[in-house]
Enzyme design. Structure first.
Site, PDB file in Angstrom:
ATOM      1  N   HIS A  95      45.116  23.909  32.028  1.00  0.00           N
ATOM      2  CA  HIS A  95      44.159  23.540  33.071  1.00  0.00           C
ATOM      3  C   HIS A  95      44.047  24.685  34.084  1.00  0.00           C
ATOM      4  CE1 HIS A  95      42.147  21.352  36.303  1.00  0.00           C
ATOM      5  NE2 HIS A  95      43.147  21.651  37.106  1.00  0.00           N
ATOM      6  N   ASP A 131      18.099  46.388  36.492  1.00  0.00           N
ATOM      7  CA  ASP A 131      19.105  45.732  35.655  1.00  0.00           C
ATOM      8  C   ASP A 131      20.475  46.189  36.150  1.00  0.00           C
ATOM      9  OD1 ASP A 131      20.674  44.632  33.471  1.00  0.00           O
ATOM     10  OD2 ASP A 131      18.813  44.574  32.324  1.00  0.00           O
ATOM     11  N   TRP A 182      50.683  28.127  34.739  1.00  0.00           N
ATOM     12  CA  TRP A 182      49.733  29.240  34.611  1.00  0.00           C
ATOM     13  C   TRP A 182      50.356  30.529  35.116  1.00  0.00           C
ATOM     14  CZ3 TRP A 182      46.831  32.522  37.923  1.00  0.00           C
ATOM     15  CH2 TRP A 182      47.098  32.375  39.288  1.00  0.00           C
ATOM     16  N   SER A 184      37.662  42.163  30.098  1.00  0.00           N
ATOM     17  CA  SER A 184      36.308  41.731  30.430  1.00  0.00           C
ATOM     18  C   SER A 184      36.048  41.852  31.931  1.00  0.00           C
ATOM     19  CB  SER A 184      36.113  40.294  29.959  1.00  0.00           C
ATOM     20  OG  SER A 184      35.039  39.698  30.618  1.00  0.00           O
ATOM     21  N   SER A 185      37.020  41.408  32.733  1.00  0.00           N
ATOM     22  CA  SER A 185      36.846  41.465  34.189  1.00  0.00           C
ATOM     23  C   SER A 185      36.730  42.899  34.684  1.00  0.00           C
ATOM     24  CB  SER A 185      38.032  40.816  34.904  1.00  0.00           C
ATOM     25  OG  SER A 185      38.014  39.443  34.720  1.00  0.00           O
ATOM     26  N   HIS A 244      48.044  37.276  44.272  1.00  0.00           N
ATOM     27  CA  HIS A 244      47.478  36.984  45.581  1.00  0.00           C
ATOM     28  C   HIS A 244      46.092  37.574  45.780  1.00  0.00           C
ATOM     29  CE1 HIS A 244      47.569  34.604  49.061  1.00  0.00           C
ATOM     30  NE2 HIS A 244      46.860  35.566  49.610  1.00  0.00           N
ATOM     31  N   GLU A 303      44.094  37.934  43.537  1.00  0.00           N
ATOM     32  CA  GLU A 303      43.296  37.039  42.679  1.00  0.00           C
ATOM     33  C   GLU A 303      42.711  35.875  43.482  1.00  0.00           C
ATOM     34  OE1 GLU A 303      42.226  37.085  39.681  1.00  0.00           O
ATOM     35  OE2 GLU A 303      41.690  34.998  39.293  1.00  0.00           O
ATOM     36  N   TYR A 363      41.714  35.924  46.452  1.00  0.00           N
ATOM     37  CA  TYR A 363      40.532  36.396  47.184  1.00  0.00           C
ATOM     38  C   TYR A 363      39.431  36.808  46.230  1.00  0.00           C
ATOM     39  CZ  TYR A 363      43.664  35.652  50.889  1.00  0.00           C
ATOM     40  OH  TYR A 363      44.523  35.017  51.728  1.00  0.00           O
ATOM     41  N   SER A 365      27.266  32.761  52.763  1.00  0.00           N
ATOM     42  CA  SER A 365      26.597  33.611  53.759  1.00  0.00           C
ATOM     43  C   SER A 365      25.117  33.801  53.455  1.00  0.00           C
ATOM     44  CB  SER A 365      27.274  34.981  53.831  1.00  0.00           C
ATOM     45  OG  SER A 365      28.635  34.832  54.128  1.00  0.00           O
ATOM     46  N   HIS A 375      54.881  35.719  49.636  1.00  0.00           N
ATOM     47  CA  HIS A 375      54.950  34.382  50.247  1.00  0.00           C
ATOM     48  C   HIS A 375      54.905  33.294  49.171  1.00  0.00           C
ATOM     49  CE1 HIS A 375      50.298  34.511  50.789  1.00  0.00           C
ATOM     50  NE2 HIS A 375      50.578  33.841  49.716  1.00  0.00           N
ATOM     51  N   HIS A 376      54.584  33.680  47.928  1.00  0.00           N
ATOM     52  CA  HIS A 376      54.683  32.717  46.830  1.00  0.00           C
ATOM     53  C   HIS A 376      56.130  32.576  46.358  1.00  0.00           C
ATOM     54  CE1 HIS A 376      50.296  32.495  46.187  1.00  0.00           C
ATOM     55  NE2 HIS A 376      50.312  33.741  46.603  1.00  0.00           N
ATOM     56  N   THR A 396      39.847  35.444  58.444  1.00  0.00           N
ATOM     57  CA  THR A 396      39.265  34.225  57.887  1.00  0.00           C
ATOM     58  C   THR A 396      38.635  33.397  58.999  1.00  0.00           C
ATOM     59  OG1 THR A 396      41.073  34.284  56.309  1.00  0.00           O
ATOM     60  CG2 THR A 396      39.704  32.324  56.293  1.00  0.00           C
ATOM     61  N   LYS A 409      35.264  34.697  59.989  1.00  0.00           N
ATOM     62  CA  LYS A 409      34.176  34.294  59.088  1.00  0.00           C
ATOM     63  C   LYS A 409      33.693  32.880  59.407  1.00  0.00           C
ATOM     64  CE  LYS A 409      33.791  36.187  55.180  1.00  0.00           C
ATOM     65  NZ  LYS A 409      33.576  37.479  54.602  1.00  0.00           N
ATOM     66  N   ARG A 423      55.757  19.458  42.031  1.00  0.00           N
ATOM     67  CA  ARG A 423      54.600  19.566  41.148  1.00  0.00           C
ATOM     68  C   ARG A 423      55.088  19.730  39.718  1.00  0.00           C
ATOM     69  NH1 ARG A 423      52.511  25.759  42.145  1.00  0.00           N
ATOM     70  NH2 ARG A 423      50.950  25.174  40.622  1.00  0.00           N
TER      71      ARG A 423
END
Lengths: 535, 379
Positions: free
Chosen positions: A86, A115, A151, A178-179, A262, A264, A266, A277, A311-312, A337, A340, A459
């Protein structure tokens, strides 16, 4: 699928004398060989919608098992595979390709380019996705089952796993390639193909946030590839990067993974910021407040994202200095943040607002994303994180920023641009029902998870103690409701793609002033072959 | 199953009621939606810190979204509003950058103090080594010289919904960790196989258990009682089934308990040469099997195809017993099968006898503790 974007364009040939859509193959070959940014954008979006449904089905399995205490639906090993897949499918299969789909469609249209810069590479970066997705899905059926280590793929658990893990590693490699190609394409397009007069600081903010996102992707996807390659050699070739018995360290993987992981976060949220925006000014009929500070805040968030990863890992047992550094750096992210959020509010302030579906999703985003931001601030406080880490509090937190954040923004973006893409207006009533149903069921699902986490529910467990029963049942009901609500979105989008509905004018939103709205709807197959002049 | 939801209902109502009234958690003492009541100084600081940050966030949230909702209701086209055209104001932008920064400093100060206190593991009164295993915890009292495994004691029937669930469903163990009250306990944490995390919410302690490394943390419980926690790092299929139970006893009771434990260790080693009946061995073995082996090889011995081999009909179980003794003692490298050498000779003999005479196998052979002892000596 094939009706989006161009089939109705024939009658508009006199607006754009160069429209030459007869020169591409038809049927499946068209989609396999296309180098057109609109076709590729369309494929990205349908692909991500499909993966969203696959990943969503897995979420339904998870919530069905957690409906009541005890094991009812699946066994624990399969449950772990569900949570793992998931996560992987939603992050790499649904959210990220959706963002690239938006980029493919919108960036050339918004900067007045004909293009993407590397049209063939664009085709290749899309067609890498389906095989990667297939590897992930097939892994469910190999001996030993799919990857079940979460994950985040932490060893040594993932070193123990069966061959499903190897398929996952290869899938991650392919998705990463790909990314990276997509990012190179986006950066080159934005830097080189802007129309005359379209200076960087005049670009729509969506292009800015994607430019920053693309740099983040190029910086961190190779790091992830490195981490999973080390995992692969630990599994099969006798290396011991993550095995203390051979001089390695399991925690090393976590450092490398989160150095990717991390930023990722963002990568997932910045394109969403860009879409919001565009939507908020359009429906407030007022220019975006603080454009320059929005650009600086996005860049600031991106830079900070490289120095907060640990921090993870507050509970791995870091030295005091490390804990303090990563706590302070993480707290700092609240500043850009906040800027924004304040800018969006100031854009709405004294505007002339209307509340069509895209605007509703933007406001829903603003409200719930900010809530997720606050729980992020709570989690940044290391002593509090010790209680909340790896509990449902964290699950609630990241679903507030990823579902009510990114996903809501993408829903908003899809409703906002579907008239341009398909030439057909979506059904406004259905859109509003989809919004309210999603908003309420989302909160029924995820708000109680804050309570579960604080009360002590870890979890990634398939079964839980009695005192967690109430909120889990409520969360499961909300989840089934949220899942069912998304079928409305699928239906709406299919209707638009089939051209069923009101014909869209060139500029359905009177407050929208970016370049794509100067084109007819649907946008012709080839656009801006002569660059527009931006004054 | 139905019984469970019946039991849940009154609680559900009470929590909904509390939510509707907006009453804060502690006032109604509804543990299900709040941090557990802290019993150590560190846990109390965490609790207070959480509410300190929480209320700051609530105030900001109400202020910011008060402005948003005011705007949503007043600045709409349907009320004939014309939009203004301002889109910049340097002063305002500086203010809303600086003020959040100052609020953060205000938050960071108490958090830093707590972190410094948490990391100070010096001068403990008792040191215990905690090892995470797939899927149970083991505790070693280093100075006192004894240790034991702590396994989930919830019967499988409750998990599989064949029996009503007890009060401490999934949060109960056979041998809890026992510590004295008002004593600084230093905990050395490691793991035998994969990552785990030792978490007792009421103590404010959560520390990852990392194979090959030892990390430390500490707690000082201020109230006697039983406190429950769970493994907090995904460690495989049994992750949800390895709870932590800590019993905090008064100093005297703890001293008495330590003496009992020491005496037990002596008894257990007393008569290794006693010859047991096959039947007695099978009875004991069933208990040992349920606690240590059933998680992987399954209660019926069928294993999990492709992941954990079946014992039912296994060549090793039906073959010469020396080979099986060796695997149980040393584990099987490259697989999930660990060494079980930490179990007593009697337990190993019993569980091997059990597998050879149950789970679809019937060799009629008994394995005696003396044979295990001999096998240990020969390496």
């Amino acid at each position: 699928m094939s009706t989006i974007a161009h089939d109705h364009a024939a009658g508009l040939g006199d607006h754009h004398a160069h429209d030459d859509h007869a020169h591409h193959p038809t049927g499946i070959t068209r989609w396999l060989t296309t180098t057109n940014h609109k076709d590729i954008g369309t494929m990205y979006l349908w692909f991500s919608l499909t993966m969203f449904l696959v990943g969503g089905t897995m979420a339904m399995v998870i919530r069905a098992e957690l409906f009541q205490p005890g094991l009812q639906v699946v066994d624990p090993e399969f449950f772990n595979s569900m949570t793992t897949l998931h996560g992987l499918i939603m992050v790499f299969g649904a959210i990220m390709p959706a963002a690239v789909g938006f980029a493919n469609w919108q960036i050339p249209l918004m900067i007045g380019a004909p293009d993407m810069a590397f049209a063939r590479m664009n085709n290749w970066s899309f067609w890498l996705l389906p095989p990667a997705a297939m590897l992930l899905v097939i892994s469910l059926f190999v001996p030993g089952g799919a990857a079940a280590g979460g994950w985040t793929l932490y060893p040594p658990l993932t070193v123990q796993a069966g061959m499903g893990m190897d398929l996952t590693i290869f899938a991650v490699h392919i998705l990463g390639a790909s990314s990276i190609m997509g990012s190179i394409n986006i950066i080159t397009t934005i830097l080189n193909l802007r129309a005359p007069g379209m200076t960087l600081m005049r670009m729509p903010l969506f292009c800015w946030t994607w430019l920053i996102t693309a740099y983040l992707l190029i910086a961190v996807m190779p790091v992830l590839a490195g981490a999973v390659t080390m995992l692969l050699t630990d599994r099969h070739f006798g290396t011991t990067f993550f095995n203390a018995a051979g001089g390695g360290d399991p925690v090393l993987f976590q450092h490398v993974f989160w150095f990717f992981g991390h930023p990722e976060v963002y990568i997932i949220i910045l394109p969403a910021f860009g879409i919001i925006s565009q939507i908020i000014p359009a429906f407030s009929r007022k220019p975006l407040f603080g454009y320059a500070s929005m650009v600086y805040a996005s860049a600031g968030i991106a830079i900070l994202s490289f120095i907060v990863w640990a921090h993870h890992m507050f509970t791995t047992g870091m030295p005091t200095a490390g804990l303090l550094f990563f706590m302070y750096a993480t707290m700092l992210i609240a500043v850009p943040t906040g800027v924004k959020v304040f800018n969006w509010l100031a854009t709405m302030w004294r505007g002339s607002m209307t509340f069509e579906t895209p605007m509703l999703f933007a406001i829903g985003f603003l409200f719930l994303f900010t809530l997720g931001g606050f729980t992020g601030l709570v989690l940044s406080i290391m002593p509090v994180d010790v209680q909340a880490q790896d509990t449902y509090y964290v699950v609630a937190h990241f679903h507030y920023v990823m579902v009510a954040g990114s996903l809501f923004a993408f829903f908003g973006g899809a409703y906002y641009w579907i008239p341009k893409w398909s030439g057909t207006m979506y059904n406004e009533t259905l859109g509003k029902v989809h919004f309210w149903s999603s908003l309420i069921s989302f909160n029924v699902t995820f708000f109680p998870m804050h309570f579960l986490g604080l009360a002590g529910m870890p979890r990634r467990i398939p079964d839980y103690a009695q005192q967690f029963a109430d909120w889990n049942m409520i969360a499961s009901i909300g989840a089934f409701w949220f899942g069912a609500s998304q079928l409305l979105f699928v239906y709406s989008m299919i209707q638009c793609a089939r051209g069923k509905g009101e014909k869209a004018p060139a500029r359905p939103w009177d407050g929208a002033d970016t370049l794509e709205w100067t084109l007819p709807s649907p946008a012709p197959y080839h656009t801006f072959e002569t660059p527009p002049l931006v004054k | 199953m139905n019984r469970t939801s019946f039991m849940a209902r009154p609680r559900l109502l009470s929590s909904l009621l509390a939510a509707a009234l907006g009453v804060s958690g502690p006032a109604l003492a509804i543990a299900e939606w709040n941090l557990q009541p802290p019993v150590t100084p560190i846990a109390r600081q965490m609790y207070d810190l959480h509410y300190f940050i929480f209320w700051i966030c609530v105030v900001i949230f109400v202020a910011v979204f008060g402005v948003m909702f005011y705007s949503l209701f007043r600045h709409r086209k349907s009320q004939g509003r014309q939009s203004a055209h301002f889109h910049e104001n340097t002063l305002v932008e500086i203010i809303w950058t600086v003020i959040p920064f100052l609020i953060l400093l205000f938050m960071a100060f108490p958090a830093t103090k707590t972190i410094l206190a948490m990391k100070d593991t010096s001068a403990p009164g008792l040191t215990i080594k905690v090892t995470g295993n797939q899927w149970s915890w083991s505790y070693d009292y280093l100075q006192e010289g004894f240790g034991f495994y702590s396994n989930l004691s919830t019967p499988l029937a409750q998990i599989e919904n064949r029996a009503p669930k007890g009060e401490h469903y999934l949060l109960e163990v056979d041998n809890p960790l026992v510590v004295p009250v008002d004593t600084k306990v230093r905990v050395l944490i490691t793991a035998g196989d994969v990552l785990h995390a030792w978490w007792v919410p009421a103590f404010g302690v959560k520390q990852d258990a990392i194979p090959g490394f030892v990390r430390d943390t500490w707690f000082k419980a201020e109230k006697t009682g039983v406190y429950r926690g769970q493994c907090a790092e995904l460690c495989g299929k049994g992750h949800g089934f390895m709870p932590i139970v800590v019993e905090v006893k008064s100093q005297e009771d703890f001293a008495k308990w330590v003496e009992e434990q020491k005496a037990k260790t002596v008894v257990a080693g007393a008569d290794p040469n006693k010859v047991w009946d096959l039947k007695d061995l099978v009875v004991t073995g069933e208990r040992v099997y349920a606690a240590n082996c059933a998680a992987c090889h399954q209660p019926n011995g069928k294993g999990v195809p492709g992941t954990f081999p079946a014992l039912d009909g296994s060549k090793i179980v039906r073959g010469p017993k020396e080979a099986q003794i060796s695997i149980v003692l040393h584990g099987k490298p490259g697989t999930a099968m660990p060494s079980w050498a930490q179990l007593s000779d009697a337990d190993i003999a019993a569980v091997i006898t059990y597998t050879r005479n149950a789970l679809g196998n019937k060799t009629g052979e008994a394995v005696q503790p003396a044979e295990i002892k001999a096998a240990r000596k020969s390496g």
